[in-house]
Design a protein around this motif. Structure first.
Motif, short mmCIF file in Angstrom:
data_model
loop_
_atom_site.label_atom_id
_atom_site.label_comp_id
_atom_site.label_asym_id
_atom_site.label_seq_id
_atom_site.Cartn_x
_atom_site.Cartn_y
_atom_site.Cartn_z
N MET A 1 13.41 -10.96 -24.76
CA MET A 1 12.63 -10.96 -25.99
C MET A 1 11.50 -11.98 -25.87
O MET A 1 11.73 -13.13 -25.49
N SER A 2 10.28 -11.59 -26.19
CA SER A 2 9.15 -12.51 -26.17
C SER A 2 9.19 -13.40 -27.40
O SER A 2 9.68 -13.02 -28.46
N SER A 3 8.66 -14.63 -27.24
CA SER A 3 8.69 -15.59 -28.34
C SER A 3 7.27 -15.92 -28.79
O SER A 3 6.34 -15.97 -27.98
N VAL A 4 7.12 -16.18 -30.08
CA VAL A 4 5.82 -16.49 -30.65
C VAL A 4 5.96 -17.67 -31.60
O VAL A 4 6.90 -17.74 -32.39
N LEU A 5 5.03 -18.60 -31.50
CA LEU A 5 4.94 -19.70 -32.44
C LEU A 5 4.01 -19.29 -33.58
O LEU A 5 2.89 -18.85 -33.34
N VAL A 6 4.49 -19.41 -34.80
CA VAL A 6 3.68 -19.09 -35.98
C VAL A 6 3.43 -20.38 -36.73
O VAL A 6 4.36 -21.01 -37.26
N THR A 7 2.17 -20.82 -36.77
CA THR A 7 1.83 -22.01 -37.56
C THR A 7 1.57 -21.59 -39.00
O THR A 7 1.16 -20.46 -39.27
N GLY A 8 1.79 -22.52 -39.93
CA GLY A 8 1.65 -22.15 -41.34
C GLY A 8 2.71 -21.16 -41.77
O GLY A 8 2.48 -20.30 -42.63
N VAL B 1 7.01 -20.85 -25.41
CA VAL B 1 6.64 -19.64 -26.14
C VAL B 1 5.64 -18.82 -25.32
O VAL B 1 4.96 -19.32 -24.43
N ASP B 2 5.57 -17.54 -25.65
CA ASP B 2 4.67 -16.64 -24.94
C ASP B 2 3.32 -16.47 -25.63
O ASP B 2 2.35 -16.05 -25.00
N ALA B 3 3.28 -16.78 -26.94
CA ALA B 3 2.06 -16.56 -27.71
C ALA B 3 2.11 -17.42 -28.96
O ALA B 3 3.16 -17.97 -29.32
N VAL B 4 0.96 -17.55 -29.60
CA VAL B 4 0.89 -18.30 -30.85
C VAL B 4 0.03 -17.53 -31.85
O VAL B 4 -0.98 -16.92 -31.48
N ARG C 1 7.39 -13.78 -40.62
CA ARG C 1 8.77 -14.20 -40.32
C ARG C 1 9.75 -13.05 -40.55
O ARG C 1 10.75 -12.93 -39.85
N GLY C 2 9.45 -12.22 -41.53
CA GLY C 2 10.31 -11.09 -41.79
C GLY C 2 10.05 -9.91 -40.88
O GLY C 2 10.98 -9.21 -40.46
N GLY C 3 8.78 -9.69 -40.52
CA GLY C 3 8.42 -8.47 -39.80
C GLY C 3 8.39 -8.57 -38.30
O GLY C 3 8.72 -7.59 -37.60
N LEU C 4 7.99 -9.70 -37.75
CA LEU C 4 7.87 -9.79 -36.29
C LEU C 4 9.20 -9.66 -35.56
O LEU C 4 9.25 -9.03 -34.49
N PRO C 5 10.30 -10.24 -36.08
CA PRO C 5 11.57 -10.03 -35.37
C PRO C 5 11.96 -8.56 -35.29
O PRO C 5 12.57 -8.14 -34.29
N GLU C 6 11.58 -7.77 -36.28
CA GLU C 6 11.87 -6.34 -36.23
C GLU C 6 11.05 -5.64 -35.14
O GLU C 6 11.38 -4.52 -34.73
N ARG C 7 9.98 -6.29 -34.70
CA ARG C 7 9.14 -5.76 -33.62
C ARG C 7 9.53 -6.35 -32.26
O ARG C 7 8.83 -6.12 -31.27
N GLY C 8 10.60 -7.11 -32.23
CA GLY C 8 11.08 -7.64 -30.96
C GLY C 8 10.63 -9.03 -30.61
O GLY C 8 10.79 -9.47 -29.46
N TRP C 9 10.09 -9.77 -31.59
CA TRP C 9 9.62 -11.13 -31.33
C TRP C 9 10.63 -12.16 -31.83
O TRP C 9 11.14 -12.05 -32.95
N ALA C 10 10.90 -13.15 -31.01
CA ALA C 10 11.63 -14.33 -31.46
C ALA C 10 10.61 -15.30 -32.04
O ALA C 10 9.62 -15.64 -31.38
#
Length: 276
Positions: free
Chosen positions: A1-8, A63-66, A18-27
């Protein structure tokens, strides 16, 4: 699973992601200056200020993306905007570079080009809407896009800037019938920006598939964005309450809408306590 940092992550759009990205396969690793409420299973949390470069470098580890959303939302004073929104964006992209994070998604805004006239013949393409900010907030979004361009060109990073319209649960004004970005389409747009192969530097409009769209979604669709929602389902009630829009009214005649009005002059912002 790819990981993403979400600021704010504690903000309105951050909460949607936070609710939608995990459903798309993002940690999701959440970052904000306050603890994010209602921590979800599998979610990481970091409490930090995006203007703290060292803290941001630590937050990028692994993380893989931000996705960068943090900052003052709406117009404020120059010291507040320049610190949180401009310095904060620099720290995010520089920390990503140092950590080897190659994909950065930046939450820009229509206010980066707010004094651009509303198109009268067909939807407005990004290339036809160069920087023309309507506020200090808009200036920060122009700077955000410029930093993204610099880091893409100089360091080979993939940076996608989303010129978001009105990201709300539903449109609340007649103007938003054109500018609305639904929660579901917000997730779809960000996911597309995170996954698009080799976008380099890209600036795209962030709105839903609205019947009354002012903005051309071709560039966003080229990333893989497939919007499903249309503000028109709210049109009858909003038009009954507000009436048909007057094309000569600056709120409907300019991309930035009310942000181009004198209410947003610096002295009025200061008189309002630095927040409009």
């Amino acid at each position: 699973m790819s990981s993403v940092l979400v600021t704010g992550a504690a903000g309105r759009i951050g909460t949607v992601l936070r609710g939608g990205l995990p459903e798309r396969g993002w940690a999701v690793r959440c970052l904000d200056v306050v603890p994010v409420p209602d921590e979800r299973p599998g979610e990481e949390q970091v409490v930090a200020d995006v203007t703290d470069l060292a803290a941001m470098a630590d937050a990028m580890d692994g993380v893989d993306a931000v996705v960068h959303l943090a900052g003052v939302v709406g117009e404020s004073t120059w010291p507040a905007i320049s610190h949180a929104n401009i310095e904060g964006t620099y720290c995010v992209v520089e920390a990503a570079r140092r950590a080897g994070v190659r994909r950065v998604v930046l939450a820009s805004s229509n206010h980066a080009t707010g004094f651009t006239p509303r198109p009268t013949a067909g939807p407005l393409r990004e290339v036809d809407a160069p920087p023309r900010p309507d506020t200090y907030y808009g200036v920060a979004k122009v700077t955000m896009e410029a930093l993204g361009s610099l880091y893409a060109d100089r360091y080979g990073m993939d940076v996608v800037c989303l010129r978001i319209g009105s990201a709300f649960p539903e449109p609340t004004t007649v103007r938003m019938l054109a500018t609305w970005l639904s929660p579901a389409d917000t997730v779809s747009l960000v996911d597309a920006a995170l996954r698009a192969p080799d976008p380099g530097f890209a600036v795209v409009w962030g709105v839903s598939a609205n019947t009354r769209n002012w903005w051309d979604l071709s560039a966003a669709r080229a990333l893989g964005y497939d919007p499903q929602d249309d503000a028109e389902v709210y049109a009858e009630a909003l038009l009954e309450a507000e009436g048909e829009p007057d094309p000569a009214d600056p709120v409907h005649a300019r991309v930035g809408g009310q942000y181009t009005l004198p209410d947003f002059d610096a002295e009025n912002v200061e008189a309002a306590g630095g927040r409009l």
